[in-house]
Write an enzyme that holds these catalytic residues in place. Structure first.
Site, PDB file in Angstrom:
ATOM      1  N   LYS A   1       0.760  -1.172  -0.120  1.00 27.18           N
ATOM      2  CA  LYS A   1      -0.085  -0.024  -0.083  1.00 27.18           C
ATOM      3  C   LYS A   1       0.796   1.189  -0.029  1.00 27.18           C
ATOM      4  CE  LYS A   1      -3.992  -2.559   2.278  1.00 27.18           C
ATOM      5  NZ  LYS A   1      -4.535  -2.977   3.526  1.00 27.18           N
TER       6      LYS A   1
ATOM      7  N   GLN B   1      -5.112  -1.775   9.688  1.00 27.51           N
ATOM      8  CA  GLN B   1      -4.826  -3.222   9.056  1.00 27.51           C
ATOM      9  C   GLN B   1      -5.271  -4.198   9.580  1.00 27.51           C
ATOM     10  OE1 GLN B   1      -3.559  -3.462   5.926  1.00 27.51           O
ATOM     11  NE2 GLN B   1      -3.819  -5.597   5.714  1.00 27.51           N
TER      12      GLN B   1
ATOM     13  N   ASP C   1     -11.104   2.658   4.383  1.00 26.37           N
ATOM     14  CA  ASP C   1     -11.569   1.403   3.912  1.00 26.37           C
ATOM     15  C   ASP C   1     -13.062   1.098   3.828  1.00 26.37           C
ATOM     16  OD1 ASP C   1      -9.698  -0.952   3.942  1.00 26.37           O
ATOM     17  OD2 ASP C   1      -9.247  -0.482   6.182  1.00 26.37           O
TER      18      ASP C   1
HETATM   19  N1  GUN Z   1      -7.106  -7.198   5.910  1.00 25.48           N
HETATM   20  C1  GUN Z   1      -7.380  -7.893   4.781  1.00 25.48           C
HETATM   21  N2  GUN Z   1      -8.097  -7.084   4.050  1.00 25.48           N
HETATM   22  C2  GUN Z   1      -8.018  -5.916   4.339  1.00 25.48           C
HETATM   23  C3  GUN Z   1      -8.613  -4.524   3.954  1.00 25.48           C
HETATM   24  O1  GUN Z   1      -9.061  -4.751   2.961  1.00 25.48           O
HETATM   25  N3  GUN Z   1      -8.575  -3.572   4.981  1.00 25.48           N
HETATM   26  C4  GUN Z   1      -7.751  -3.666   5.950  1.00 25.48           C
HETATM   27  N4  GUN Z   1      -7.786  -2.565   6.872  1.00 25.48           N
HETATM   28  N5  GUN Z   1      -7.152  -4.811   6.342  1.00 25.48           N
HETATM   29  C5  GUN Z   1      -7.309  -5.977   5.736  1.00 25.48           C
END
Ligand code: GUN
Length: 313
Positions: free
Chosen positions: A67, A113, A136
């Protein structure tokens, strides 16, 4: 049998077209880069994303790194705030409030996350992210806006799957979309998107899950089949309708018995299903890169909403 029919009967089914998420993500990044530069010209600063990473789970650290790298490629600033895995809910909620109050610098977007350690109340933590910084799309306000057909921040993986189908020209209107997996992150928001009015929507949607009876009978009726359960190669060729679009959201680390080495597989038996499906997304290189691209788009949107350039919700 005529000669033509004989040839058709013997002709092997052409392999499914690959839904190349990596290539599409690169195209999305190129257009985001230009939009970010326009934002910078106007605002004299870059959009900024703050990511909270709890503990040292290797997979989470690797996703967060992807990211950050992608953000840098399109000109979005980012910071990762690392937290020890002994953290408790109240401490994490307090940290998020401080990030939202910009003690860590500008925060157009805030992302926590997942997964979080067992002692942490995930819901309480996600609810602490202010809805206008919730890139998100997990806050109940954003989930509610999506369910009412006026989306603001759409969960990134669900948005990525819909974008992938639109880009490949997979018809959704009037088609049967079956989603295996009912998570708040993927299954539920994707069901809302595919059933919504307009481009990439208007589908008849079925959500299946671990308690669904007769899973294979249901998946065999899918024109669009999305696997998002985290069960390695659950979807086998006999569960797929010939010509269907199969989207694999799973990312599972398994040990290859032949080599003893770890490798990534999806929720779909790729090699076998490729011989049946019309389209199929690979793992890796399918949905994953699109999830990241949608996060960048959401971060830019958050920055634009904040300065009043875009309307949210
Ligand atoms: N862990 C797995 N997929 C995601 C996601 O789309 N967002 C976040 N914040 N954590 C994740």
């Amino acid at each position: 049998m005529t000669q033509g029919a004989e040839a058709a009967a013997e002709a092997p089914h052409p392999q499914a077209a690959i839904l190349d998420g990596k290539a599409l993500a690169s195209r999305i990044e190129a257009s985001l880069t230009a939009e970010v530069e326009t934002f910078v010209d106007v605002c004299k600063r870059r959009p900024r994303l703050v990511v909270v990473l709890v503990g040292d789970v290797a997979a989470s650290a690797s996703y967060v790194k992807s990211k950050q790298q992608a953000a840098a490629r399109v000109g979005i600033d980012s910071e990762v705030v690392r937290v020890d895995d002994s953290v408790v809910t109240a401490e994490l909620v307090d940290l998020i409030r401080r990030i939202a109050a910009e003690e860590h610098g500008p925060a157009d977007g805030i992302l926590v996350q997942l997964p979080l350690p067992d002692q942490v109340d995930e819901r309480a933590v996600l609810d602490a992210v202010p809805p206008d910084q919730d890139v998100d799309g997990f806050h109940p306000e954003n989930a509610g806006l999506l369910s009412q057909g006026r989306p603001r921040f759409v969960p990134c993986t669900a948005a990525g799957v819909q974008r992938m189908l639109i880009d490949a020209g997979v018809e959704t209107a009037g088609k049967h979309a079956v989603i295996v997996g009912r998570s708040d992150i993927v299954g539920k928001p994707l069901a809302l998107l595919l059933a919504s009015r307009g481009t990439g929507g208007d589908a008849t949607v079925t959500i299946c899950h671990s308690r669904s009876a007769g899973l294979a009978e249901i998946t065999r009726t899918a024109d669009i089949l999305v696997a998002a359960v985290g069960r390695p190669e659950l979807i086998t060729a006999d569960m797929v309708k010939p010509g269907a679009a199969v989207v694999d959201v799973g990312i599972n680390r398994v040990v290859d018995p032949a080599t003893g080495k770890g490798r990534l597989v999806g929720d779909v038996d790729f090699a076998a299903v490729r011989a049946i499906a019309g389209w199929i997304s690979p793992v890796p290189g399918g949905v994953g890169p699109l999830t990241v691209a949608m996060l960048l788009a959401n971060t830019l949107l958050a920055a634009e909403i904040r300065i009043g350039h875009r309307r949210g919700g």
